[in-house]
Design a protein around this motif. Structure first.
Motif, PDB file in Angstrom:
ATOM      1  N   LEU A  21       0.834  -1.200   0.000  1.00 51.54           N
ATOM      2  CA  LEU A  21       0.000   0.000   0.000  1.00 51.54           C
ATOM      3  C   LEU A  21       0.870   1.253   0.000  1.00 51.54           C
ATOM      4  O   LEU A  21       0.596   2.207  -0.727  1.00 51.54           O
ATOM      5  N   THR A  25       0.994   4.042  -3.067  1.00 51.19           N
ATOM      6  CA  THR A  25       0.739   5.445  -2.758  1.00 51.19           C
ATOM      7  C   THR A  25       1.914   6.319  -3.195  1.00 51.19           C
ATOM      8  O   THR A  25       1.715   7.381  -3.791  1.00 51.19           O
ATOM      9  N   PHE A  29       1.888   9.180  -6.122  1.00 51.97           N
ATOM     10  CA  PHE A  29       2.244  10.545  -5.735  1.00 51.97           C
ATOM     11  C   PHE A  29       3.317  11.117  -6.656  1.00 51.97           C
ATOM     12  O   PHE A  29       3.203  12.242  -7.140  1.00 51.97           O
ATOM     13  N   LEU A  46      -5.280   9.521  -4.047  1.00 49.00           N
ATOM     14  CA  LEU A  46      -4.163   9.660  -3.113  1.00 49.00           C
ATOM     15  C   LEU A  46      -4.643   9.965  -1.702  1.00 49.00           C
ATOM     16  O   LEU A  46      -4.077   9.459  -0.725  1.00 49.00           O
ATOM     17  N   LEU A  49      -5.914   6.631  -0.364  1.00 45.41           N
ATOM     18  CA  LEU A  49      -4.806   5.721  -0.075  1.00 45.41           C
ATOM     19  C   LEU A  49      -4.011   6.186   1.142  1.00 45.41           C
ATOM     20  O   LEU A  49      -3.565   5.371   1.946  1.00 45.41           O
ATOM     21  N   GLY A  50      -3.848   7.476   1.292  1.00 40.79           N
ATOM     22  CA  GLY A  50      -3.161   8.001   2.476  1.00 40.79           C
ATOM     23  C   GLY A  50      -3.933   7.702   3.748  1.00 40.79           C
ATOM     24  O   GLY A  50      -3.344   7.355   4.781  1.00 40.79           O
ATOM     25  N   LEU A  53      -3.412   4.100   4.476  1.00 47.29           N
ATOM     26  CA  LEU A  53      -2.048   3.905   4.955  1.00 47.29           C
ATOM     27  C   LEU A  53      -1.934   4.259   6.435  1.00 47.29           C
ATOM     28  O   LEU A  53      -1.355   3.508   7.222  1.00 47.29           O
TER      29      LEU A  53
END
Length: 66
Positions: A21, A25, A29, A46, A49-50, A53
């Protein structure tokens, strides 16, 4: 409320473990930095996904050695 276009990707990403992951990401980015707006909705992807994360990091700390 999740965007209906990004929801399937984020749902798939929920099942990924931390190293993969983080790698996905980071790659997205850097692609977004090099080629702005190359993929539609990449900023929303993003952000999702952040969030995943950070949630995985928190879960790893709670599941740490007993």
């Amino acid at each position: 409320m999740a965007n209906p276009l990004t929801r399937p990707l984020l749902r798939w990403a929920e099942g990924l473990r931390f190293p993969r992951l983080a790698m996905i990401t980071a790659v997205l980015f850097f692609v977004d930095l090099l080629i702005p707006d190359f993929i539609p909705f990449i900023d929303e992807i993003l952000l999702g996904l952040g969030t995943l994360l950070l949630a995985n990091l928190k879960r790893r700390k709670q599941d740490g050695p007993a």
